[in-house]
Design a protein around this motif. Structure first.
Motif, PDB file in Angstrom:
ATOM      1  N   VAL A  30      -2.895   9.099   2.876  1.00  0.00           N
ATOM      2  CA  VAL A  30      -2.765   7.843   3.446  1.00  0.00           C
ATOM      3  C   VAL A  30      -1.901   7.967   4.866  1.00  0.00           C
ATOM      4  N   THR A  77      -4.054  -1.180   9.799  1.00  0.00           N
ATOM      5  CA  THR A  77      -2.861  -1.082   9.313  1.00  0.00           C
ATOM      6  C   THR A  77      -2.773   0.486   8.732  1.00  0.00           C
ATOM      7  N   HIS A  78      -3.991   0.873   8.198  1.00  0.00           N
ATOM      8  CA  HIS A  78      -3.850   2.515   7.531  1.00  0.00           C
ATOM      9  C   HIS A  78      -5.213   3.144   7.803  1.00  0.00           C
ATOM     10  N   SER A 103       0.783  -1.072  -0.002  1.00  0.00           N
ATOM     11  CA  SER A 103       0.004  -0.056   0.064  1.00  0.00           C
ATOM     12  C   SER A 103       0.939   1.353  -0.073  1.00  0.00           C
ATOM     13  N   ASP A 104       2.006   1.228   0.600  1.00  0.00           N
ATOM     14  CA  ASP A 104       2.792   2.489   0.773  1.00  0.00           C
ATOM     15  C   ASP A 104       3.372   2.642  -0.622  1.00  0.00           C
ATOM     16  N   ILE A 161      -7.195   5.730   5.265  1.00  0.00           N
ATOM     17  CA  ILE A 161      -7.317   6.554   4.038  1.00  0.00           C
ATOM     18  C   ILE A 161      -8.136   7.657   4.303  1.00  0.00           C
ATOM     19  N   TRP A 189       0.866   4.652  -2.950  1.00  0.00           N
ATOM     20  CA  TRP A 189       0.878   5.809  -2.577  1.00  0.00           C
ATOM     21  C   TRP A 189       1.989   6.749  -2.860  1.00  0.00           C
ATOM     22  N   VAL A 223       1.782   9.289   5.704  1.00  0.00           N
ATOM     23  CA  VAL A 223       2.696   8.531   5.015  1.00  0.00           C
ATOM     24  C   VAL A 223       2.431   8.775   3.588  1.00  0.00           C
ATOM     25  N   ASP A 239      -0.635   6.150   8.804  1.00  0.00           N
ATOM     26  CA  ASP A 239      -0.591   4.912   9.453  1.00  0.00           C
ATOM     27  C   ASP A 239      -1.826   4.738  10.443  1.00  0.00           C
ATOM     28  N   ALA A 240      -1.486   3.976  10.849  1.00  0.00           N
ATOM     29  CA  ALA A 240      -2.611   3.225  12.212  1.00  0.00           C
ATOM     30  C   ALA A 240      -2.789   4.414  13.322  1.00  0.00           C
TER      31      ALA A 240
END
Length: 582
Positions: free
Chosen positions: A46, A133-134, A4-5, A136, A8, A54, A48-49
């Protein structure tokens, strides 16, 4: 770095991706998704948790006016702190953790100082084991939509011509502001009725009239602050609400200053137009707590100011309250008065001044109220209007007068004309035809009826009333202007009216009968003579008045000195006297 990183990653985020990670983008599907997100109109962020940024796409940078490098690693709540308190973000975070998503409005000031409004949608991304985990975020600019909504809201709550509030907004605004009053504060509701607007509108046209309204509304708006309001609730009627600890004298002084503003001429093209106004005032909470009640009371006070007060400003008081309560009561009882025959007519003779010959009878309407006794038209006509029964009342009067005339003639009694005062009753062309039909149904010719209307009633009415009078006159009725010398009178309009005579108001023949009254009477007699109009003097009570009127050429009189109002039975004895029918 996970997949996912890499999705983006942007040109601004190259430092986040290793060469190994870039090789992983070889997958065509991931590359396609990357291109779509890079070019989408919505801003995407995006996190992080824990909510730290990020990655962002170009649209997010454009909408937020922030650089990708500057916000990388920052917590999302620290990006824009000038408009939203941290509590606002805590509420968002709490909702996000509970439901897994959140959406709502966020704002920021642009570099040009404009307030931008965005719609933000947040979603939690979880792995196979349910761990976050992320996060959005999708950002969309809705500033133009908000502006359109605000414009539509403005149009829905404001008068399109003057920019003042409309009646609906007045009601909702009042409901809110009264709850926000501090100790010692009150609301003063001013009901403002423009005095000379209708003649301007009729004479110069609606375009000029609209410009006058806009100019006067602008003056009103300039006299209120953010906690006060101006509303247009009718064609030439405005409401202004003042807020504060105003004492009565201060309030009236401020209202008189407002009148000065409205009296000042309005320039429209080559015209310099003067309007003026009458103002009635009611107070919250002293006179009431509901806006409709206060409007009714202020309207009543405005009528008092317009009719009786030279200052043109009147504060509602307990006496007016008592009159309103009585009017409300009578309005509820008036229909029963018609149905149960509580109304009746008395007749007062009009005699020739020199011979004392009986010339005509005036029908005088009365209400024999079961509890309040005999009531007179000025006491119950407003109630009849509130009950919506003025037209029916006019028909009742015409029917009774015609029926009485028929009885008199069949019994060998009075065969002369009877006058009917229609002041305060609604007159329209089709109603005039209806009244003439009622006369025909009783076998009475219209030329045996004389119609009287108050001078101020005629002067402030439009062409439709003149059409009614012309219809009456064509049918053979005589038309008399009543209360001349007391109400409004325009000499230029007097010459255009289809009238046969005038009736001098009884106030000119008051008990003191001073030189001023006598001068006014002489002037009116000369005016009537020059226009070829008959003159009736009302309220004659002394021999001195009779002699004065005879000396200056008055043709006929009414009054207690000669004959009081009488019932039909009393009239039978009156006209049997030799002088009455001479």
């Amino acid at each position: 770095m996970d997949e996912s990183d890499l999705l983006w990653a942007s040109s601004a985020d190259l430092h986040l991706a290793s060469e190994a990670g870039l090789r992983e983008l070889a997958s065509s599907s991931i590359a396609l998704a990357r291109q779509i997100m890079q070019h989408t109109r919505e801003g995407i962020v995006v996190m992080d948790a824990r909510g730290r940024v990020v990655g962002v796409n170009p649209a997010f940078c454009r909408l937020s006016e922030l650089d990708a490098d500057a916000i990388h690693g920052c917590h999302i709540t620290n990006i824009n702190e000038d408009l939203h308190e941290r509590r606002y973000y805590r509420q968002i975070w709490h909702r996000l953790q509970q439901a897994g998503y959140w959406q709502g409005e966020v704002q920021h000031h642009t570099r040009q100082g404009r307030l931008a409004t965005h719609w933000l949608m947040l979603h939690l991304i979880r792995d196979d084991r349910g761990r976050v985990t992320h996060i959005i975020g999708i950002l969309d600019d809705i500033s133009r939509l908000k502006q359109s909504e605000e414009r539509l809201s403005y149009l829905a709550h404001h008068d399109a011509l003057t920019g003042t509030a409309n009646r609906g907004f007045l009601l909702s605004w009042f409901a809110k502001v009264r709850l926000a009053l501090e100790d010692g504060e009150q609301l003063a509701l001013l009901f403002i009725d423009l005095d000379r607007f209708k003649p301007i509108n009729d004479s110069f046209g609606h375009g000029v009239g609209d410009q006058v309204l806009k100019a006067l509304a602008g003056r009103l708006l300039a006299l209120v602050d953010a906690n006060e309001l101006v509303a247009r609730i009718g064609g030439d009627e405005f409401v202004m609400i003042w807020r504060g600890p105003l004492k009565e004298q201060e309030l009236l002084a401020k209202a008189e200053q407002l009148l000065d503003q409205l009296e000042a001429p309005v320039l429209v093209g080559e015209y310099e137009l003067c309007v003026g106004a009458s103002i009635g005032v009611s107070l919250y909470p002293e006179h009431g707590v509901e806006i409709e009640t206060l409007l009714r009371y202020a309207d009543s006070a405005m009528y008092e100011a317009k009719t009786f007060s030279s200052a043109k400003v009147c504060l509602f008081d307990s006496a007016q309250f008592a009159r309103l309560e009585r009017q409300h009561r009578l309005a509820g009882e008036f229909r029963r008065a018609l149905e149960e025959d509580q109304l009746f007519l008395e007749y007062q003779p009009r005699t020739a001044l020199h011979s004392q010959r009986l010339l005509s009878l005036e029908a005088l309407l009365r209400w024999r109220h079961p509890e309040l006794g005999t009531l007179y038209p000025e006491q119950f006509l407003p109630a009849a209007k509130d009950a919506g029964l003025l037209c029916r009342l006019a028909e009742w009067v015409f029917t009774r007068v015609a029926g009485q005339q028929r009885c008199w003639r069949e019994g060998g009694g009075w065969r002369g004309p009877v006058s009917v005062n229609l002041s305060g009753l609604e007159l329209e062309q089709h109603k005039a035809e209806r009244l003439l039909e009622l006369l025909g149904g009783e076998g009475v010719s219209p030329d045996s009826i004389m119609v009287e209307l108050r001078s101020d009633f005629i002067m402030r009415r439009s062409e439709s009333l003149l059409g009614v009078l012309a219809a009456f006159r064509r049918a053979g009725m005589a038309i008399y202007l009543d209360n001349v010398g007391d109400g409004r009178l325009s000499f230029s309009k007097l010459r255009q009216l289809p009238i046969d005579g005038i009736k001098l108001d009884r106030s000119l023949l008051s008990s003191h009968f001073d030189p001023v009254d006598q001068s006014v009477i002489r002037a009116l007699l000369l005016l009537a003579q020059s226009l070829g109009l008959e003159v009736v003097a009302c309220g004659v009570e002394t021999a001195e008045q009779m002699e004065f009127l005879r000396r200056h050429g008055c043709g006929s009189v009414q009054g207690q000195l000669l004959a009081s109002p009488m019932s039909p039975a009393q009239l039978e004895r009156f006209w049997q006297e030799p002088a009455a029918l001479a």
